[in-house]
Design a protein around this motif. Sequence first.
Motif, PDB file in Angstrom:
ATOM      1  N   ALA A  97       0.819  -1.222   0.000  1.00 31.46           N
ATOM      2  CA  ALA A  97       0.000   0.000   0.000  1.00 31.46           C
ATOM      3  C   ALA A  97       0.847   1.264   0.000  1.00 31.46           C
ATOM      4  O   ALA A  97       0.481   2.277   0.608  1.00 31.46           O
ATOM      5  N   THR A  98       1.941   1.242  -0.706  1.00 27.83           N
ATOM      6  CA  THR A  98       2.816   2.409  -0.779  1.00 27.83           C
ATOM      7  C   THR A  98       2.066   3.603  -1.372  1.00 27.83           C
ATOM      8  O   THR A  98       1.446   3.496  -2.423  1.00 27.83           O
ATOM      9  N   GLY A  99       2.131   4.732  -0.683  1.00 25.44           N
ATOM     10  CA  GLY A  99       1.521   5.959  -1.182  1.00 25.44           C
ATOM     11  C   GLY A  99       0.003   5.976  -1.175  1.00 25.44           C
ATOM     12  O   GLY A  99      -0.606   6.873  -1.765  1.00 25.44           O
ATOM     13  N   GLU A 100      -0.615   5.065  -0.457  1.00 28.27           N
ATOM     14  CA  GLU A 100      -2.069   4.959  -0.510  1.00 28.27           C
ATOM     15  C   GLU A 100      -2.772   6.208   0.034  1.00 28.27           C
ATOM     16  O   GLU A 100      -3.866   6.557  -0.409  1.00 28.27           O
ATOM     17  N   GLN A 101      -2.159   6.902   0.979  1.00 31.65           N
ATOM     18  CA  GLN A 101      -2.804   8.054   1.598  1.00 31.65           C
ATOM     19  C   GLN A 101      -2.467   9.379   0.909  1.00 31.65           C
ATOM     20  O   GLN A 101      -2.760  10.449   1.447  1.00 31.65           O
ATOM     21  N   LEU A 102      -1.927   9.319  -0.283  1.00 35.53           N
ATOM     22  CA  LEU A 102      -1.665  10.550  -1.032  1.00 35.53           C
ATOM     23  C   LEU A 102      -2.959  11.069  -1.655  1.00 35.53           C
ATOM     24  O   LEU A 102      -3.731  10.296  -2.234  1.00 35.53           O
ATOM     25  N   PRO A 103      -3.219  12.367  -1.591  1.00 33.77           N
ATOM     26  CA  PRO A 103      -4.465  12.933  -2.133  1.00 33.77           C
ATOM     27  C   PRO A 103      -4.372  13.191  -3.643  1.00 33.77           C
ATOM     28  O   PRO A 103      -4.364  14.334  -4.096  1.00 33.77           O
ATOM     29  N   ILE A 104      -4.323  12.113  -4.408  1.00 30.44           N
ATOM     30  CA  ILE A 104      -4.189  12.272  -5.867  1.00 30.44           C
ATOM     31  C   ILE A 104      -5.253  11.487  -6.623  1.00 30.44           C
ATOM     32  O   ILE A 104      -5.148  11.291  -7.828  1.00 30.44           O
ATOM     33  N   SER A 105      -6.288  11.039  -5.904  1.00 26.46           N
ATOM     34  CA  SER A 105      -7.383  10.351  -6.582  1.00 26.46           C
ATOM     35  C   SER A 105      -8.315  11.371  -7.223  1.00 26.46           C
ATOM     36  O   SER A 105      -8.132  12.591  -7.072  1.00 26.46           O
ATOM     37  N   ARG A 106      -9.357  10.890  -7.900  1.00 23.53           N
ATOM     38  CA  ARG A 106     -10.169  11.823  -8.689  1.00 23.53           C
ATOM     39  C   ARG A 106     -11.576  11.285  -8.908  1.00 23.53           C
ATOM     40  O   ARG A 106     -11.878  10.124  -8.622  1.00 23.53           O
ATOM     41  N   LYS A 128      -7.158  15.603  -7.017  1.00 23.53           N
ATOM     42  CA  LYS A 128      -6.490  15.813  -5.729  1.00 23.53           C
ATOM     43  C   LYS A 128      -7.382  15.417  -4.547  1.00 23.53           C
ATOM     44  O   LYS A 128      -7.460  16.110  -3.533  1.00 23.53           O
ATOM     45  N   LEU A 129      -8.033  14.278  -4.691  1.00 26.36           N
ATOM     46  CA  LEU A 129      -8.874  13.743  -3.623  1.00 26.36           C
ATOM     47  C   LEU A 129      -8.161  12.596  -2.921  1.00 26.36           C
ATOM     48  O   LEU A 129      -7.297  11.941  -3.499  1.00 26.36           O
ATOM     49  N   LEU A 130      -8.553  12.338  -1.667  1.00 21.66           N
ATOM     50  CA  LEU A 130      -8.039  11.192  -0.933  1.00 21.66           C
ATOM     51  C   LEU A 130      -9.062  10.069  -1.011  1.00 21.66           C
ATOM     52  O   LEU A 130     -10.037  10.033  -0.270  1.00 21.66           O
ATOM     53  N   THR A 147     -12.073   9.365   1.994  1.00 26.11           N
ATOM     54  CA  THR A 147     -11.632   8.465   3.051  1.00 26.11           C
ATOM     55  C   THR A 147     -11.067   9.250   4.241  1.00 26.11           C
ATOM     56  O   THR A 147     -10.522  10.337   4.076  1.00 26.11           O
ATOM     57  N   ASN A 148     -11.222   8.693   5.438  1.00 20.66           N
ATOM     58  CA  ASN A 148     -10.680   9.217   6.699  1.00 20.66           C
ATOM     59  C   ASN A 148     -11.401  10.449   7.226  1.00 20.66           C
ATOM     60  O   ASN A 148     -10.908  11.091   8.151  1.00 20.66           O
ATOM     61  N   THR A 149     -12.541  10.795   6.683  1.00 20.90           N
ATOM     62  CA  THR A 149     -13.252  11.975   7.152  1.00 20.90           C
ATOM     63  C   THR A 149     -14.750  11.772   6.995  1.00 20.90           C
ATOM     64  O   THR A 149     -15.204  10.995   6.156  1.00 20.90           O
ATOM     65  N   LEU A 150     -15.524  12.494   7.800  1.00 22.29           N
ATOM     66  CA  LEU A 150     -16.975  12.515   7.642  1.00 22.29           C
ATOM     67  C   LEU A 150     -17.436  13.696   6.809  1.00 22.29           C
ATOM     68  O   LEU A 150     -18.630  13.852   6.550  1.00 22.29           O
ATOM     69  N   ALA A 151     -16.521  14.546   6.402  1.00 22.14           N
ATOM     70  CA  ALA A 151     -16.887  15.745   5.654  1.00 22.14           C
ATOM     71  C   ALA A 151     -17.521  15.367   4.313  1.00 22.14           C
ATOM     72  O   ALA A 151     -17.070  14.455   3.627  1.00 22.14           O
ATOM     73  N   ILE A 152     -18.572  16.087   3.958  1.00 22.33           N
ATOM     74  CA  ILE A 152     -19.219  15.942   2.651  1.00 22.33           C
ATOM     75  C   ILE A 152     -19.216  17.311   1.976  1.00 22.33           C
ATOM     76  O   ILE A 152     -19.673  18.300   2.558  1.00 22.33           O
ATOM     77  N   HIS A 153     -18.676  17.354   0.763  1.00 15.35           N
ATOM     78  CA  HIS A 153     -18.629  18.599   0.000  1.00 15.35           C
ATOM     79  C   HIS A 153     -19.544  18.507  -1.214  1.00 15.35           C
ATOM     80  O   HIS A 153     -19.741  17.427  -1.786  1.00 15.35           O
ATOM     81  N   SER A 154     -20.077  19.638  -1.603  1.00 14.26           N
ATOM     82  CA  SER A 154     -20.832  19.762  -2.840  1.00 14.26           C
ATOM     83  C   SER A 154     -19.938  20.408  -3.894  1.00 14.26           C
ATOM     84  O   SER A 154     -19.275  21.414  -3.628  1.00 14.26           O
ATOM     85  N   TYR A 155     -19.905  19.791  -5.090  1.00 19.06           N
ATOM     86  CA  TYR A 155     -19.122  20.323  -6.208  1.00 19.06           C
ATOM     87  C   TYR A 155     -20.064  20.622  -7.367  1.00 19.06           C
ATOM     88  O   TYR A 155     -21.032  19.894  -7.611  1.00 19.06           O
ATOM     89  N   GLU A 156     -19.736  21.695  -8.105  1.00 13.61           N
ATOM     90  CA  GLU A 156     -20.584  22.071  -9.240  1.00 13.61           C
ATOM     91  C   GLU A 156     -19.725  22.668 -10.350  1.00 13.61           C
ATOM     92  O   GLU A 156     -18.732  23.356 -10.088  1.00 13.61           O
ATOM     93  N   ASP A 157     -20.107  22.360 -11.566  1.00 11.71           N
ATOM     94  CA  ASP A 157     -19.474  22.939 -12.757  1.00 11.71           C
ATOM     95  C   ASP A 157     -20.376  24.058 -13.245  1.00 11.71           C
ATOM     96  O   ASP A 157     -21.437  23.808 -13.825  1.00 11.71           O
TER      97      ASP A 157
END
Length: 753
Positions: A97-106, A128-130, A147-157
């Motif tokens: 699991a090398t680098g698994e906690q890097l925020p580079i998912s999408r 840049k998501l975790l 992952t690792n948080t309960l925060a929920i964000h709203s995104y819009e284009d």
Amino acid sequence: MKNTLWIGSMLSLALLVFTCTTPKPVVQQPEPAFNPAPTGAYLSPEASLKSMRLPRGYHLELVASEPMIKEPVAIAWDGNAKMYVAEMLTYMQDADATGEQLPISRISLLEDTDNDGKMDKSSVFIDKLLLPRMIQCVNHELLVNETNTLAIHSYEDTDGDGKADKKKLVYDNPTYKNTNNMEHQRSGLDWNLDNWMYLTYDPVRFRYTNGTMQVDTLVSGSSGQWGLTHDNYGRLYFSSAGGENPVLGFQINPVYGSLNFDDQFTADFQEVWPIMATPDVQGGYKRLRPNVTLNHFTASTGQSIFRGDNLPADLVGDYLVTEPVARIIRRAKVTNTNGKTTLKNAYQQAEFMASSDMNFRPVNTYTGPDGNLYVVDMHRGIIQQANWTKKGSFLRNRIDSLGLAANTGHGRIYRVVHDGFRRYKKPTMLDDPSDKLLTYLGHPNGWWRDNAQKQLIARGDKSVIPALKQLAVQQREAESDERHLARIHALWTLEGLNALDKEMVGKALHDKHAQVRKTAIWLSEPWLKRNDESMIAQVGTLANDASDDVRVQLLLSLYASKAPGAAPLVNQLVAGNTTNEMMVATKQALDKNEDVRKFGRRLGNLTAADRTLILDGASTFKSLCATCHGPEGKGLTVGGSAMPAPPLVGSKRLQFDNKNMAIRIVLHGLSGPVDGKEYPSVMPSMSENSDEWIASIASYIRYEFGGNSRSSPAVKPEEVRKIRASHTSRTEAWTLAELEAKQKEEVPASAAK
């Protein structure tokens, strides 16, 4: 009258306008044979398709694959059928699991511009998501949890370039920090029929209103692990890979408590039937048959109830769950008998879908806007998280020998189609006027019904309320199955618009369809909780309803009401249904939920008798034992002197499931060194007290200081009586050496580990 005819004609039109065109010719692939020695070699999407086995008439089509998407885990469509794909780009890129906690998912945004079923346009919507876990489309927004948080964000284009340019926090719990294994964190965010969004693990549900999340606590907690779904009537289905349980939590809504039956599926339901040897299992040889196939669910995830209209009708309402270790998808028939729901494999020692491609890793399933079944294939070598792939483990040896760690950065999304399937016009719900959205509430595809309801609520357009009220009570002598579903969705849409009134609920209580009556009871709860006696009287007329589902819902909804008229109705329901297993178990689940509300989850989940023992023991401990052991069981030091008695927290004497050691100590006392340390005081004998008194003290110290146990921490008076009788001549305190010798006699070595 004109409005009624208009709604009816528009609903009929809705059933026709989306069917069309010439069926696409189907190329029949030869059925894959069993593969006894699969390799970890990468297969192209086209080659992997040839490895799939489905029932006759069913076929897989590729919707999207690498490089357009990589490591997909979940998808969601907006009202115009644009697809959002959550991609965990750092998940297990090697066995450590090398680098698994890097925020580079999408999260990618995909679109099928020519409606041929294959995505041909893509953009990175958010980067840049975790490790994004949960996504849900609401109007023009995408709700996202990482992952690792309960925060929920709203995104819009906001400018239409396919990339989110507006971000807003809609929920957070800043004190919450979760560093658990990422396999054991929340998933879901499923917008259910009741307008609440449910998730796994965390004991909450959410309601998105006016740009913020309203939060409601689930007293007995949530359930499941990865994946969550609902059926036409709002019944939720969970699964648990960690518990090797392919389906659970579906008998009642978790807001009322927890209820599962031992026989809600048979033991053989948990057996799986791969078409390839499956050596890379966490459980080792005990999870393998002689032919090296997985013998039992070990990674059940991503379930759905199929609710589409473009596959054979006998699939509608069936439960589908993926097993990425077995490389299969299970199909189960769902049966309701006297209000109790049970599941059974649709095939005899076979699966709905199976692959001989070792990298096929199905992790989610969905009913799509086109009425077909969609499958998310993470397509990779390693599917287990690093906790299970440590060096030297059975699984790690298989990963290394097969070269599975090299297979990363891929991913496929498929759709399951059937001979002669119809191509649909894509939905345009984000742009359709609200009166047109009304017509979709009776659509034969559940995806359309759900999203029309959600879109009307998100839009908050009050102009449709009169038409919704007409639709909610519109009944005909001969009607399609979707008609009652249209009424149910109309009622919940009114609820979501805060436009539901007692008159509407009262009319729905007398609907000819049982599921509408059940819905009306569910919708009556705000009035029941306000102790509205007139509403209690109305729902009470259904106490003898012919439908078990209606009576079960009545019990669920009435239970919490404190109005004088509620308790007699609950008693009537219980007394009149003593032979109905579901009704009896539902009442027990409600009682347990109330205990948890009063006493907390751990204490509340015990029986009333065990809880009484522990509470009585707590009172005695605090007035007597705490003077030496400390009120928190950590021991006492006074003025720098030595502790008079050993601490109880972490004591090995309280860790065993065998209770006899604790009973002997309380009965006759303890002398000599404890864990190599001498104490100035000798614990005196308490044998002059009654068996009940001894049991209560032993119960409390095991409960409070004994850690986890496979059984209840409570000690029964009869257990004390048995131990007392076996040592009637004893007058001296026990030593640890004596107790440990007794423990070895009574507990087999394997059980004491």
